[in-house]
Write an enzyme that holds these catalytic residues in place. Structure first.
Site, mmCIF file in Angstrom:
data_model
loop_
_atom_site.group_PDB
_atom_site.id
_atom_site.type_symbol
_atom_site.label_atom_id
_atom_site.label_comp_id
_atom_site.label_asym_id
_atom_site.label_seq_id
_atom_site.Cartn_x
_atom_site.Cartn_y
_atom_site.Cartn_z
ATOM 1 N N GLY A 58 0.804 -1.110 0.301
ATOM 2 C CA GLY A 58 0.086 -0.418 0.456
ATOM 3 C C GLY A 58 1.065 1.535 0.378
ATOM 4 N N HIS A 62 -16.891 10.913 -10.896
ATOM 5 C CA HIS A 62 -17.123 11.873 -11.957
ATOM 6 C C HIS A 62 -15.724 13.168 -12.211
ATOM 7 C CE1 HIS A 62 -18.427 15.555 -11.241
ATOM 8 N NE2 HIS A 62 -19.702 15.409 -11.036
#
Length: 221
Positions: free
Chosen positions: A74, A141
């Site tokens: 990670g 978006h």
């Protein structure tokens, strides 16, 4: 079904999660069967009961031509170093999209990126290479996510957010619309980010402000 085998790079918590999720992707025809994990700590899976184990160290691993590697590290700077090491040996990192992930047709996903269960990538978002998107995280978006960045579980990147390369976002963090985060920055778990974060900066906490003072009840006057 792809030929070869899948090898998870790193046997920490995320690597152990990927054992199950890579199996799901294999059953969906998206990855070759899982052969095992590589880690420089040979006892990393001691005390755990998994159907696969450690098959070698990262330091000594020699990728085969048909191997598909899954990056389970990670921390972005460590991810970058290990990816460079294995890439120099011919290693190829697979893009893993869990069968329950939702991806807009107009979104772009980079090579080696991992989309975990119930993650979302919305319209016209662009996700770079070797990005980790953990379970139940949402990329809104027009969001941009730079190479090697890591989104922990339950992260919410709202519309128009932009992350540069090597950004680490902790569990449950929320970035408000159009926020920009510089390269190498860290967003702490549970943070609510509403303004620009500079390169290499670390931000934590969720600032709560009083929007309107409570009015005294008329009966108490």
């Amino acid at each position: 079904m792809e030929k070869g085998r899948t090898v998870i790079v790193g046997a920490g918590g995320f690597g152990r999660e990927l054992i199950t999720w890579a199996g799901d992707a294999h059953l969906a025809g998206r990855l070759p069967p899982l052969a095992g994990l590589i880690d420089d700590a040979p006892g990393a899976l001691d005390g755990f009961d998994y159907p696969v184990g450690i098959i070698g160290s990262i330091a000594d691993f020699a990728p085969q031509p048909d191997d598909r590697l899954l990056m389970a590290i990670g921390t972005p700077r460590v991810k970058a170093a290990v990816a460079g090491l294995l890439g120099d040996r011919g290693g190829r990192f697979a893009t893993m999209i869990h069968p329950t992930a939702v991806i807009a047709g107009s979104a772009r996903i980079g090579e080696g990126t991992i989309l975990c269960p119930l993650s979302l990538v919305s319209a016209d978002a662009a996700v770079g290479r070797l990005v980790s998107v953990n379970a139940l995280s949402s990329i809104g978006h027009d969001v941009r996510v730079g190479d090697r960045s890591t989104l922990s579980a339950h992260v919410d990147l709202t519309g128009g957010v932009s992350l540069a390369e090597d950004v680490m976002v902790g569990t449950g963090a929320k970035l408000l619309p159009r926020v920009k985060v510089g390269a190498g920055a860290t967003i702490g778990a549970g943070s609510v980010v509403y303004r620009t974060v500079g390169p290499g900066r670390s931000v934590y906490a969720a600032p709560a402000r009083t929007l309107r003072a409570a009015q005294p009840d008329s009966a108490a006057r």
